[in-house]
Design a protein around this motif. Structure first.
Motif: not given
Length: 262
Positions: A1-14, A33-37, A63-71
């Motif tokens: 989940m952390g890798e996906l989140l970082r990719e989206w943050r980089d894509r948005r340049r935030i 969160v981004e490093t998986g700790r 959500l799936l990557a973080a272990g939760y069901a899709p909403v």
């Protein structure tokens, strides 16, 4: 989940700091969160996805990557609970006649069209009209609408620019493949990198040969304002309008009598 989140943050340049401030979390926790700790709560995943403008389909992946069901559900348009939506879309399509209007999915495949759209497809090779019909492919393919488009270079630049921005916004691999395919189509006209307006220009029209006349059309794009379903979030309705009186008159005279068709 952390890798996906970082990719989206980089894509948005935030930056991490800016995202943490917007989402109301500490920069330290976001870094963990981004490093998986650290494992974020479901609410935090949704909040981060909202502030990053992540599409609903990709929020489910987070959500799936973080272990939760899709909403966010993904309903088929022909599901009974979507009857109200189907009726609303068909009202829009029919009400727009005699002018063309089409409904598209996230990859520019034709979902539905009104009778006026048939006017745009005259002369298109039958194999391009076999489902799923991709509107961009039909428009720019040398066996599609391209030979009839008077300002092909200009219109091609407009469409490829829209698609390029969608690829950047959604990270959709299918759209990226489509962009690469369309870029490979031949075009005898110069394709501008930047659309520079000429004297009196205020939008890019689609100029289309039709019989012995020339149609001039511009389009608007509508989406659902508050979608909570993946399918609805990815639908768009593109409506074409006459850009001059001659086109309006021709379209009214050529008004087909058939209803909107899938």
């Amino acid at each position: 989940m952390g890798e996906l989140l970082r990719e989206w943050r980089d894509r948005r340049r935030i930056s991490q700091l800016d995202l943490a401030l917007e989402a109301g979390v500490s920069t330290r926790h976001l870094s963990f969160v981004e490093t998986g700790r650290a494992t974020p709560s479901r609410d935090m995943v949704l909040r981060l996805g909202e502030h990053l403008g992540v599409p609903l389909r990709e929020r489910n992946r987070l959500l799936l990557a973080a272990g939760y069901a899709p909403v966010y559900g993904e309903s088929a348009l022909d599901d009974p609970e979507m009857a109200v939506v189907r009726e609303a879309v068909r009202r829009l399509l029919t009400g727009h006649e005699p002018y063309p209007a089409v409904v598209l999915d996230r990859r520019w495949n034709l979902v539905e069209a009104n009778a006026g759209a048939a006017l745009l497809l005259e002369g298109v090779a039958p194999e391009l009209l076999r489902p799923p019909v991709n509107v961009l492919r039909v428009t720019l393919h040398p066996d599609g609408m391209a030979p009839a488009i008077v300002n092909l270079g200009e219109w091609r630049a407009h469409l490829l620019g829209r698609l390029r921005r969608e690829v950047a916004a959604t990270a959709d691999a299918g759209l990226a493949d489509l962009l690469a395919e369309l870029r490979g189509y031949p075009c005898a006209q110069p394709v501008p990198e930047v659309e520079v307006p000429g004297p009196g220009d205020f939008l890019v029209p689609l100029r289309l040969r039709h019989g012995g006349a020339e149609l001039a059309l511009f389009s608007t794009v509508a989406t659902f304002g508050t979608p909570l379903d993946v399918t609805l979030a990815e639908l768009s309705i593109e409506s074409f309008y006459p850009a001059d009186d001659a086109t309006a008159s021709l379209l009214r005279r050529a008004r087909p009598a058939s209803p909107a068709a899938p």
